[in-house]
Design a protein around this motif. Structure first.
Motif, PDB file in Angstrom:
ATOM      1  N   ASP A  23       0.825  -1.207   0.000  1.00  6.56           N
ATOM      2  CA  ASP A  23       0.000   0.000   0.000  1.00  6.56           C
ATOM      3  C   ASP A  23       0.861   1.259   0.000  1.00  6.56           C
ATOM      4  O   ASP A  23       0.513   2.265  -0.638  1.00  6.56           O
ATOM      5  CB  ASP A  23      -0.932   0.006   1.214  1.00  6.56           C
ATOM      6  N   ARG A  26       2.233   1.644  -3.533  1.00 13.73           N
ATOM      7  CA  ARG A  26       1.130   2.060  -4.409  1.00 13.73           C
ATOM      8  C   ARG A  26       0.827   3.557  -4.228  1.00 13.73           C
ATOM      9  O   ARG A  26       0.607   4.275  -5.205  1.00 13.73           O
ATOM     10  CB  ARG A  26      -0.127   1.233  -4.111  1.00 13.73           C
ATOM     11  N   GLU A  27       0.831   4.020  -2.997  1.00 12.55           N
ATOM     12  CA  GLU A  27       0.560   5.435  -2.740  1.00 12.55           C
ATOM     13  C   GLU A  27       1.634   6.322  -3.371  1.00 12.55           C
ATOM     14  O   GLU A  27       1.324   7.389  -3.912  1.00 12.55           O
ATOM     15  CB  GLU A  27       0.483   5.693  -1.236  1.00 12.55           C
ATOM     16  N   VAL A  29       3.231   5.744  -6.054  1.00 11.10           N
ATOM     17  CA  VAL A  29       2.960   5.787  -7.494  1.00 11.10           C
ATOM     18  C   VAL A  29       1.736   6.645  -7.785  1.00 11.10           C
ATOM     19  O   VAL A  29       1.748   7.525  -8.665  1.00 11.10           O
ATOM     20  CB  VAL A  29       2.775   4.365  -8.061  1.00 11.10           C
ATOM     21  N   GLU A  30       0.664   6.409  -7.052  1.00 13.18           N
ATOM     22  CA  GLU A  30      -0.598   7.088  -7.350  1.00 13.18           C
ATOM     23  C   GLU A  30      -0.555   8.577  -7.038  1.00 13.18           C
ATOM     24  O   GLU A  30      -1.338   9.349  -7.590  1.00 13.18           O
ATOM     25  CB  GLU A  30      -1.739   6.406  -6.595  1.00 13.18           C
ATOM     26  N   THR A  31       0.337   8.989  -6.158  1.00 13.59           N
ATOM     27  CA  THR A  31       0.475  10.415  -5.856  1.00 13.59           C
ATOM     28  C   THR A  31       1.527  11.093  -6.729  1.00 13.59           C
ATOM     29  O   THR A  31       1.796  12.280  -6.568  1.00 13.59           O
ATOM     30  CB  THR A  31       0.839  10.629  -4.376  1.00 13.59           C
ATOM     31  N   GLY A  32       2.111  10.338  -7.656  1.00  7.43           N
ATOM     32  CA  GLY A  32       3.037  10.940  -8.610  1.00  7.43           C
ATOM     33  C   GLY A  32       4.473  11.056  -8.151  1.00  7.43           C
ATOM     34  O   GLY A  32       5.300  11.639  -8.849  1.00  7.43           O
ATOM     35  N   GLU A  35       6.613   8.237 -11.397  1.00  2.63           N
ATOM     36  CA  GLU A  35       5.740   8.446 -12.547  1.00  2.63           C
ATOM     37  C   GLU A  35       5.795   7.257 -13.498  1.00  2.63           C
ATOM     38  O   GLU A  35       6.717   6.446 -13.438  1.00  2.63           O
ATOM     39  CB  GLU A  35       6.160   9.724 -13.277  1.00  2.63           C
ATOM     40  N   ASP A  67      -0.774  -6.863 -10.181  1.00  2.00           N
ATOM     41  CA  ASP A  67      -1.861  -5.900 -10.374  1.00  2.00           C
ATOM     42  C   ASP A  67      -1.655  -5.030 -11.605  1.00  2.00           C
ATOM     43  O   ASP A  67      -2.543  -4.256 -11.979  1.00  2.00           O
ATOM     44  CB  ASP A  67      -1.977  -4.987  -9.143  1.00  2.00           C
ATOM     45  N   LEU A  69       0.614  -2.628 -11.851  1.00  3.40           N
ATOM     46  CA  LEU A  69       1.103  -1.293 -11.516  1.00  3.40           C
ATOM     47  C   LEU A  69       2.610  -1.167 -11.738  1.00  3.40           C
ATOM     48  O   LEU A  69       3.107  -0.089 -12.091  1.00  3.40           O
ATOM     49  CB  LEU A  69       0.781  -0.959 -10.059  1.00  3.40           C
ATOM     50  N   VAL A  80       7.691   1.648 -12.884  1.00  2.08           N
ATOM     51  CA  VAL A  80       6.255   1.907 -12.904  1.00  2.08           C
ATOM     52  C   VAL A  80       5.754   1.627 -14.317  1.00  2.08           C
ATOM     53  O   VAL A  80       6.349   2.077 -15.296  1.00  2.08           O
ATOM     54  CB  VAL A  80       5.940   3.358 -12.509  1.00  2.08           C
ATOM     55  N   ASP A 143      -3.093   9.194 -22.251  1.00  4.87           N
ATOM     56  CA  ASP A 143      -3.485   9.562 -20.886  1.00  4.87           C
ATOM     57  C   ASP A 143      -2.493  10.564 -20.287  1.00  4.87           C
ATOM     58  O   ASP A 143      -2.086  10.451 -19.130  1.00  4.87           O
ATOM     59  CB  ASP A 143      -3.609   8.321 -20.004  1.00  4.87           C
TER      60      ASP A 143
END
Length: 249
Positions: A23, A26-27, A29-32, A35, A67, A69, A80, A143
């Protein structure tokens, strides 16, 4: 005849520490922080960052790879996952390929000019030497991630009314058909590997000298007349070529 069956692997079950590490990565990555296409720090540094052992970190990274990611590369480390453009033998524009895969295409005009054709370009396009050409440089995105640097050279006498601003966030093939009545039906296409120069690297957000794949085409309309020369430089981690090949009887 031999039959092949594919079994679906059960989802990886993680302990509480590995789940927390998964987790945390993942955070990031998802918060940039990391990248698309970016290489993650080494295992020792990343394990310290998320406060777990390297063994536990590897479990977490493997779960994120399942997953989709992250992706691992032998000898190079963890990256990533970046959007991939898979090109098949059927001729499609960049925009058509992106939409078919549920991705949002973009095109940003980097620069453009009207200039006379070189002797080589005139020969390839079946033009008189020094005929006027429109040369347009664009950064293509999926995207909002820069995927390739696209240079298109179009003879203006075959594409009356075409202007570079029309190609901002637009399909070149689609614009040629809508504005000029030219439907591209054939592309003579070659692909080779190169190293990115400083300009290309800056446009794609990669390091100078990084590997890139360069595709060059001569595209023709229904009557067989060539209507454009193209050179597209793809990030090496964002392009794959797929084809179905047959042996002759």
């Amino acid at each position: 005849m031999t039959e092949h069956a594919t079994a679906t692997a059960a989802p990886r079950r993680l302990g509480p520490t590995a789940s927390r590490a998964r987790d945390a990565v993942r955070e990031l990555v998802e918060t940039g922080v990391f990248e698309p296409g970016q290489k993650l720090p080494g295992e020792r540094e990343l394990a310290e960052r998320v406060s777990v052992s390297r063994v536990v970190l590897r479990e977490a990274l493997a779960s994120l790879e399942e997953d989709g990611l992250l992706e691992s590369s032998p000898w190079r480390g963890w990256f990533v996952t970046a959007p991939h453009m898979a090109e098949r033998v059927t001729l499609q524009s960049f925009t058509e390929m992106a939409l078919a895969r549920g991705l949002r295409p973009g095109a940003h005009v980097h620069r453009s000019e009207v200039r006379p054709a070189t002797l080589g370009e005139a020969t390839s396009l079946a033009l008189a030497p020094a005929s006027p050409l429109l040369e347009v440089h664009r950064v293509r995105t999926l995207d909002e991630v820069a995927i390739c640097y696209d240079v298109s050279v179009i003879p203006l006498q075959r594409a009356p009314g075409l202007e570079a601003p029309m190609l901002e966030d637009a399909s070149l093939y689609g614009t040629l058909e809508a504005v000029c009545g030219l439907r591209v039906v054939r592309s003579d296409y070659t692909v080779r590997a190169e190293a990115a120069d400083a300009d290309i690297a800056g446009a794609l957000g990669i390091a100078p000298g990084a590997p890139v794949l360069v595709g060059e085409e001569i595209a023709s309309e229904l009557g067989g007349t060539p209507v454009l020369l193209g050179r597209v430089t793809y990030r090496h981690d964002a392009y794959e070529f797929q084809a179905t090949l047959y042996r002759p009887s």
